[in-house]
Motif scaffolding. Structure first.
Motif, mmCIF file in Angstrom:
data_model
loop_
_atom_site.group_PDB
_atom_site.id
_atom_site.type_symbol
_atom_site.label_atom_id
_atom_site.label_comp_id
_atom_site.label_asym_id
_atom_site.label_seq_id
_atom_site.Cartn_x
_atom_site.Cartn_y
_atom_site.Cartn_z
ATOM 1 N N LEU A 266 0.825 -1.201 0.000
ATOM 2 C CA LEU A 266 0.000 0.000 0.000
ATOM 3 C C LEU A 266 0.859 1.251 0.000
ATOM 4 O O LEU A 266 0.552 2.236 -0.670
ATOM 5 N N LEU A 267 1.971 1.225 0.766
ATOM 6 C CA LEU A 267 2.848 2.392 0.812
ATOM 7 C C LEU A 267 3.463 2.642 -0.554
ATOM 8 O O LEU A 267 3.561 3.786 -1.009
ATOM 9 N N LYS A 268 3.874 1.580 -1.252
ATOM 10 C CA LYS A 268 4.423 1.733 -2.599
ATOM 11 C C LYS A 268 3.372 2.297 -3.540
ATOM 12 O O LYS A 268 3.663 3.133 -4.396
ATOM 13 N N CYS A 269 2.118 1.849 -3.367
ATOM 14 C CA CYS A 269 1.043 2.357 -4.228
ATOM 15 C C CYS A 269 0.826 3.850 -4.001
ATOM 16 O O CYS A 269 0.558 4.602 -4.936
ATOM 17 N N MET B 208 -14.515 2.795 -2.362
ATOM 18 C CA MET B 208 -14.919 1.404 -2.553
ATOM 19 C C MET B 208 -14.372 0.472 -1.466
ATOM 20 O O MET B 208 -14.190 -0.712 -1.698
ATOM 21 N N GLY B 209 -14.117 0.993 -0.308
ATOM 22 C CA GLY B 209 -13.621 0.114 0.747
ATOM 23 C C GLY B 209 -12.944 0.881 1.852
ATOM 24 O O GLY B 209 -13.266 2.039 2.126
ATOM 25 N N ASP B 210 -11.987 0.226 2.496
ATOM 26 C CA ASP B 210 -11.300 0.809 3.639
ATOM 27 C C ASP B 210 -10.385 1.965 3.231
ATOM 28 O O ASP B 210 -9.936 2.054 2.093
ATOM 29 N N ILE B 211 -10.092 2.820 4.216
ATOM 30 C CA ILE B 211 -9.129 3.903 4.046
ATOM 31 C C ILE B 211 -7.928 3.575 4.928
ATOM 32 O O ILE B 211 -8.068 3.366 6.145
ATOM 33 N N THR B 212 -6.763 3.499 4.337
ATOM 34 C CA THR B 212 -5.546 3.143 5.048
ATOM 35 C C THR B 212 -4.777 4.409 5.400
ATOM 36 O O THR B 212 -4.451 5.202 4.522
ATOM 37 N N TRP B 213 -4.471 4.584 6.695
ATOM 38 C CA TRP B 213 -3.839 5.811 7.188
ATOM 39 C C TRP B 213 -2.370 5.583 7.495
ATOM 40 O O TRP B 213 -2.010 4.633 8.199
ATOM 41 N N PHE B 214 -1.521 6.477 6.982
ATOM 42 C CA PHE B 214 -0.077 6.421 7.190
ATOM 43 C C PHE B 214 0.426 7.749 7.750
ATOM 44 O O PHE B 214 -0.115 8.819 7.446
ATOM 45 N N ILE B 215 1.492 7.675 8.551
ATOM 46 C CA ILE B 215 2.296 8.838 8.903
ATOM 47 C C ILE B 215 3.744 8.370 8.983
ATOM 48 O O ILE B 215 4.054 7.378 9.650
ATOM 49 N N SER B 216 4.615 9.034 8.241
ATOM 50 C CA SER B 216 6.043 8.675 8.175
ATOM 51 C C SER B 216 6.235 7.199 7.851
ATOM 52 O O SER B 216 7.084 6.520 8.428
ATOM 53 N N GLY B 217 5.415 6.687 6.933
ATOM 54 C CA GLY B 217 5.538 5.295 6.522
ATOM 55 C C GLY B 217 4.895 4.294 7.454
ATOM 56 O O GLY B 217 4.899 3.093 7.177
ATOM 57 N N ASN B 218 4.347 4.769 8.589
ATOM 58 C CA ASN B 218 3.728 3.892 9.572
ATOM 59 C C ASN B 218 2.230 3.768 9.302
ATOM 60 O O ASN B 218 1.494 4.742 9.398
ATOM 61 N N HIS B 219 1.784 2.542 8.965
ATOM 62 C CA HIS B 219 0.357 2.282 8.783
ATOM 63 C C HIS B 219 -0.261 2.124 10.164
ATOM 64 O O HIS B 219 -0.266 1.050 10.749
ATOM 65 N N PHE B 220 -0.795 3.235 10.720
ATOM 66 C CA PHE B 220 -1.218 3.233 12.117
ATOM 67 C C PHE B 220 -2.701 2.960 12.326
ATOM 68 O O PHE B 220 -3.130 2.609 13.434
ATOM 69 N N ALA B 221 -3.526 3.088 11.273
ATOM 70 C CA ALA B 221 -4.960 2.859 11.445
ATOM 71 C C ALA B 221 -5.629 2.619 10.098
ATOM 72 O O ALA B 221 -5.106 2.992 9.046
ATOM 73 N N THR B 222 -6.800 1.995 10.177
ATOM 74 C CA THR B 222 -7.637 1.790 8.996
ATOM 75 C C THR B 222 -9.071 2.154 9.363
ATOM 76 O O THR B 222 -9.572 1.736 10.419
ATOM 77 N N THR B 223 -9.725 2.946 8.533
ATOM 78 C CA THR B 223 -11.124 3.291 8.747
ATOM 79 C C THR B 223 -11.952 2.799 7.571
ATOM 80 O O THR B 223 -11.405 2.404 6.535
ATOM 81 N N ASP B 224 -13.276 2.823 7.731
ATOM 82 C CA ASP B 224 -14.149 2.484 6.614
ATOM 83 C C ASP B 224 -15.305 3.474 6.560
ATOM 84 O O ASP B 224 -15.539 4.221 7.516
#
Length: 207
Positions: free
Chosen positions: A13-16, A47-63
């Motif tokens: 996901l980060l690469k995307c 169309m689905g979940d929202i992936t949250w990043f800060i400084s490369g850290n995937h810290f949370a996912t919301t929908d």
């Protein structure tokens, strides 16, 4: 194996995020120390979940339904999901300041694509009169002349001087120059940041 799979998904996901386009222009968000802030997501076509990043850290996912999955324990108790997938961050600390990215799959009129919304979160402290300090220096007794230097113990502030009668004043780099002061004249130093304004005043005649 499950942990490894999740790590690989996070890396993918980060690469995307780095290779896909943005969902819109970078959003500048202002927060108050100790308060809360909402990073709003445009729910159109999600169309689905929202992936949250800060400084490369995937810290949370919301929908879009308002649910949240907190992946980093340091955020427990301060993150909440909102309808549409927006993120509510509470009890703001200076360490929360930074660049946030929300990655999501969006259905446009022509295709489905992964895009990223970027948020630049800046956090400020509320200013108070105690933050503003005025120091005086008598430069001449006859005629009476003096300087007043205004300093503010906060960063990212705009400092200005003004007089009680709105007349022209002599100011250079936060230093006010006064000669032959009027007994009734009051000068005010005002500090302002993005969330608050405070001031402190002085009457030169007193010196």
């Amino acid at each position: 194996m499950i942990c490894l799979s999740r790590s690989l998904v996070g890396i993918y996901l980060l690469k995307c995020i780095l290779c896909e386009g943005l969902c819109g222009e970078r959003r500048h968000v202002i927060g108050t120390l100790g308060g809360d802030v909402i990073l709003r997501v445009d729910g159109t076509g999600i169309m689905g979940d929202i992936t949250w990043f800060i400084s490369g850290n995937h810290f949370a996912t919301t929908d879009p339904g308002g649910h949240i999955n907190i992946r980093d324990n340091q955020y427990n108790g301060k993150l909440y999901g909102l309808a549409g997938g927006s993120l509510n961050i509470t009890e703001l600390d200076m360490v929360d300041q930074g660049i946030y990215t929300a990655s999501t799959l969006r259905n446009t009129s022509t295709k489905e694509e992964l895009c990223a919304q970027v948020y630049d979160l800046r956090i400020y402290r509320m200013l108070s009169e105690d933050d503003i300090h005025i120091e005086h220096n008598v430069t001449s007794m006859e005629p009476c002349s003096m300087t007043f230097t205004c300093t503010v113990n906060r960063s990212d502030v705009n400092v200005t001087w003004s007089s009680s009668v709105g007349s022209d004043i002599n100011v250079t780099d936060y230093v006010l120059y006064v000669s032959a002061p009027d007994p009734k004249m009051i000068y005010t130093c005002t500090a302002q940041n993005h969330i608050s304004t405070s001031s402190n005043s002085v009457t030169p005649w007193e010196y």
